[in-house]
Design a protein around this motif. Structure first.
Motif, PDB file in Angstrom:
ATOM      1  N   GLU A  89       1.490   5.332 -11.379  1.00  0.00           N
ATOM      2  CA  GLU A  89       1.654   6.040 -10.106  1.00  0.00           C
ATOM      3  C   GLU A  89       2.081   7.481 -10.362  1.00  0.00           C
ATOM      4  O   GLU A  89       1.563   8.406  -9.730  1.00  0.00           O
ATOM      5  N   GLN A 108      -8.283   3.032   0.637  1.00  0.00           N
ATOM      6  CA  GLN A 108      -7.171   2.146   0.330  1.00  0.00           C
ATOM      7  C   GLN A 108      -5.974   2.911  -0.222  1.00  0.00           C
ATOM      8  O   GLN A 108      -4.831   2.545   0.007  1.00  0.00           O
ATOM      9  N   TRP A 109      -6.273   3.976  -0.977  1.00  0.00           N
ATOM     10  CA  TRP A 109      -5.205   4.744  -1.614  1.00  0.00           C
ATOM     11  C   TRP A 109      -5.750   6.107  -2.013  1.00  0.00           C
ATOM     12  O   TRP A 109      -6.898   6.223  -2.410  1.00  0.00           O
ATOM     13  N   LYS A 127      -4.457   4.918   5.387  1.00  0.00           N
ATOM     14  CA  LYS A 127      -5.141   3.793   4.762  1.00  0.00           C
ATOM     15  C   LYS A 127      -6.080   3.176   5.789  1.00  0.00           C
ATOM     16  O   LYS A 127      -5.728   3.012   6.945  1.00  0.00           O
TER      17      LYS A 127
END
Length: 147
Positions: A89, A108-109, A127
């Motif tokens: 991340e 989604q991200w 999202k």
């Protein structure tokens, strides 16, 4: 172990929870059926166990029938996975390249660099938003268009 109080083997930070659940179980109250806590080894080490128990009668007295499973390795693997996920991340959020994960044309991200490209504030891309994307003719980047 026989004849010794079970609290002798429980990690000091977990004793209160385990004893309270034990007392409540003997009183017939609803108690969490499965949980994890630490026990101490004879060498002074720590082992994580998954615990489950049921109240029973033993020689006419209330007692518990308890099952313990060593989950130390599983917990270690979970912690390693979590650490690796956090590490990734940090990499994804600190790169100068916009990165997104789309599934069935649903966002989604997206990392912060991708959000900043079309002018959104961090967290501004929602999202599940549907996005169409295409390479700019010059090949210098990607343009995004909200559908």
């Amino acid at each position: 172990m026989l004849g010794q109080p079970f609290t002798t083997f429980i990690h000091p930070d977990d004793i209160e929870r385990v004893v309270e659940n034990y007392k409540r179980r003997l009183r017939g109250e609803n108690v969490e059926q499965h949980y994890e806590f630490r026990i101490l080894t004879t060498e002074g080490g720590v082992v994580w166990v998954e615990f489950s128990a049921v109240a029973i009668q033993w020689e006419g007295q209330p007692a518990t029938l308890s099952f313990l499973t060593d989950v130390t390795k599983r917990r270690a693997l979970q912690e390693q996975l979590l650490a690796k996920t956090r590490e990734q991340e940090v990499i994804f959020q600190s790169t100068v390249i916009g990165i997104a994960l789309f599934q069935s044309q649903q966002l989604q991200w997206a990392n912060s660099m991708l959000e900043s490209m079309p002018g959104y504030a961090q967290g501004g891309l929602q999202k599940g938003a549907q996005w169409a994307y295409c390479l700019k003719p010059s090949g210098t980047g990607v343009s995004f268009y909200l559908r």
